[in-house]
Design an enzyme around this catalytic site. Structure first.
Site, PDB file in Angstrom:
ATOM      1  CG  ASN A 198      39.504  41.857  47.191  1.00 48.19           C
ATOM      2  OD1 ASN A 198      38.357  42.292  47.057  1.00 48.19           O
ATOM      3  ND2 ASN A 198      39.889  40.701  46.678  1.00 48.19           N
ATOM      4  CG  HIS A 199      39.626  42.995  42.579  1.00 45.85           C
ATOM      5  ND1 HIS A 199      40.189  42.383  41.498  1.00 45.85           N
ATOM      6  CD2 HIS A 199      39.061  42.000  43.306  1.00 45.85           C
ATOM      7  CE1 HIS A 199      39.967  41.085  41.542  1.00 45.85           C
ATOM      8  NE2 HIS A 199      39.276  40.821  42.625  1.00 45.85           N
ATOM      9  CG  HIS A 223      31.780  38.445  42.999  1.00 52.42           C
ATOM     10  ND1 HIS A 223      32.487  38.491  41.834  1.00 52.42           N
ATOM     11  CD2 HIS A 223      32.293  39.437  43.794  1.00 52.42           C
ATOM     12  CE1 HIS A 223      33.408  39.439  41.907  1.00 52.42           C
ATOM     13  NE2 HIS A 223      33.313  40.024  43.084  1.00 52.42           N
TER      14      HIS A 223
END
Ligand code: MN
Ligand code: MN
Ligand code: MN
Ligand code: MN
Lengths: 411, 411
Positions: free
Chosen positions: B126-127, B245
């Site tokens: 998504n980044h 993460h």
């Protein structure tokens, strides 16, 4: 020096010279969006079909300091298509490559992990100059992936030592000096203070053909914001001058020295000024020993751009405030120009691209009309319907207007 | 499937799995600015020293959708350093490469103009998702210069057909399915409507080890904004799960199916939440026929990050509104944590990096103090002096707080 070149290809550098490609210029424009890309591809295609030894680019390769992802992508896509392959590079770089190319300490075609067939040597212009954290230029992105040889990036602007890229091809020797763009006033001063030092080869220095590439004002916009020919040492043979967008690619001898200057001009019109309307070219520069020959190559993908003048006082208009009459007269003129562009393209065997049309209107004594509204009738017929007309009052014809100084910031 | 792998290297895929490197994260921070870069370099160094066949990256390679020039430069610089060279790539891609890699229609190591020794296969997170004109991702820039194999970019999000990259190594066969990040709610719905189709090899489909890589929420933040294990077809053998993460790299068997899921987690802490404090790893995944083995590799360059709790009510403080007493108690605790981090780094033989310290303070019944002012005494001692403390009131211990959901947007 001489402008003639003898014959042996094995001793002759064959260089494509190009500058101010401004890739990404108006990339979002629905009509002109692809112009800078298709001309970039044409330039690389010429380099490949002419089998040049390398491409030398005089800066403003990119239009934006931070080119969009699409611009970066398409630029690299074209380089990958045309400049990679098995064809052997025939030049040798004999200078200290770590000094010439601090990023990776090697000229790109000698990195054994890449098959480069046409190396590109490029300096930065004012549009793609280093900036931000770490002073990276967009050209550094092309350099880190080994797509170009970015040189002429100076760590100081007050005291500049230029170490040339020394190249040999057969018996010929070329010393290539690069100075990436520096604000003109600063570089003017550094030159004036004799703080621009061009290092010369230690041995047989007279045998080297010395070539400078820079990206600065050549026309004086004010007393100290340009670079004067007289600043350059007389051992130079040739200067490739970037930044000035007018095509004056035919080498001109410097007025006060013994070297030649070629100013290829931009490959895409970034303003609708007079000096962008001259046909766009790149050049094939051949150098053998101390002799050179430059062959201009016209660019076929460049959108036709016509600029003309009209004086309303000399047109038959019965009522100087009658917008309809004025519109009618200007419409006829613009239609003529469009037709002229069409015929021109046809005669040259070029694609039928919508032209850029600029009509400068001396309206002294008459009304003006709305420029965008006038352009609406030409949507789909010209590439710049919104700014076809430029109204001005009668000029003082004594001083005139120097060509090339109308839009200096855009270069 | 099994978690054991037999021996013959010529038949064994050896893959470095990594995800969420977030290169460029906090690149302007004077202390942490280099963290994401040095860990990226460590990851590539591991890949090279372990002589893996390829690197598989689960997305969020870059932290910013538009990485800075410096970030792009340094990322590519490291790839050029570690992933190029003469070493032969031992895998064969046997699927239609034009379908797998639409950009250049070839896997990068087979382009004869580049010497790739370690191919990188990467999906977007998504980044670093595609956006803007032409829907380019920053990964497309790594792809156009042939530095990575970017796959899993879907043209539709309502109807997705995934054509696997089919690879062989000796007798082993690997079908690699990639789905770059799609907004969770949308992909949830597409899965629910059975519109995610995983194409299978035509012949001997049972002989292929089927591996999926995706970048989505695995933890349900709300009923439909995650991807459920049960969505995946049972022929899959292994899922590499990016975006979460927390390091849960040891393969876990799916609760409702017969495949394993590995969630390597990020290689740099992008939030000071509980789940980022677990030691960071990449993995070496070995696959032979239907068997695999995963070996986690701890990352030495990762800055130590300690997160602990303190309850003021259980500390000896005579006056609950005495800032000095509270400050004193918290200071002692933080100093202990710093010392603990120092010893830990020393025991592990790792560099003495300033730690990230997060102290969660249950202040129920007590005053709070200024968090930035408290941190001033730790400037030069911790990497995050401005946000060491996090005050909260006593929690309802029945519902508790699920780890991993504190900062979902940051992943
Ligand atoms: Mn310029
Ligand atoms: Mn320019
Ligand atoms: Mn993510
Ligand atoms: Mn992430």
């Amino acid at each position: 020096s001489s402008t003639q070149s003898a014959g042996n290809p094995a001793d002759t550098f064959k260089i494509l010279i190009v500058t101010d490609t401004h890739i990404g210029y108006q990339e979002r424009d629905p009509i002109r969006g692809d112009d800078s890309f298709s001309t970039w591809e044409e330039v690389l295609h010429i380099a490949k079909s002419q089998q040049v030894d390398f491409i030398l680019h005089g800066g403003d390769l990119f239009h934006d300091n931070k080119p969009s992802r699409r611009t970066l992508y398409r630029t690299m896509e074209a380089i990958r298509k045309y400049c990679f392959g098995d064809q052997q590079v025939a030049i040798q770089v004999v200078s200290d490559q770590a000094q010439n190319f601090p990023n990776f300490k090697t000229v790109n075609y000698q990195d054994p992990n890449f098959n480069i067939s046409i190396p590109i040597f490029v300096i930065h212009g004012n549009h793609d100059d280093p900036s931000g954290d770490g002073q990276y230029s967009a050209l550094d992105l092309l350099s880190v992936c080994n797509f170009v040889n970015y040189f002429g990036k100076s760590s100081s602007i007050d005291d500049i030592t230029v170490y040339p890229i020394l190249m040999t091809k057969g018996m010929s020797k070329l010393a290539l000096y690069g100075i990436g763009n520096i604000r003109d006033e600063r570089l003017f001063r550094t030159f004036q203070q004799k703080k621009v030092k061009l290092k010369r080869p230690v041995e047989n220095r007279e045998e080297w053909f010395s070539m400078m590439v820079l990206h600065q004002n050549r026309v004086a916009h004010s007393p100290k914001n340009y670079i004067h020919e007289a600043f350059f040492e007389s051992f130079l043979n040739f200067i490739l001058w970037g930044h000035e967008h007018e095509c004056n690619i035919q080498p001109q001898m410097a007025s006060q020295a013994n070297f030649y200057i070629s100013q290829p001009g931009s490959t895409v019109a970034t303003s609708l000024s007079e000096f962008e309307s001259k046909p766009k070219h790149v050049g094939i520069l051949e150098i053998q020993a101390e002799k050179f020959r430059l062959t201009p190559i016209p660019l076929n993908t460049v959108r036709p751009y016509l600029i003309e003048d009209i004086v309303l006082a000399s047109v038959q208009i019965s009522n100087p405030t009658d917008n309809e009459e004025i519109t009618q007269a200007l419409t006829e003129k613009v239609e003529e120009m469009i037709e002229k562009a069409r015929i021109q393209q046809k005669e040259l065997g070029r694609p039928d691209l919508k032209p850029l049309i600029r009509l400068k209107v001396d309206y002294t004594g008459y009304s003006t009309i709305s420029v965008p509204r006038f352009g609406q009738q030409f949507v789909g017929k010209v590439a710049n319907p919104k700014d076809i007309l430029l109204f001005h009052r009668r000029k003082n014809t004594k001083s005139g207007v120097r060509p090339g100084v109308e839009n200096p910031e855009a270069e």
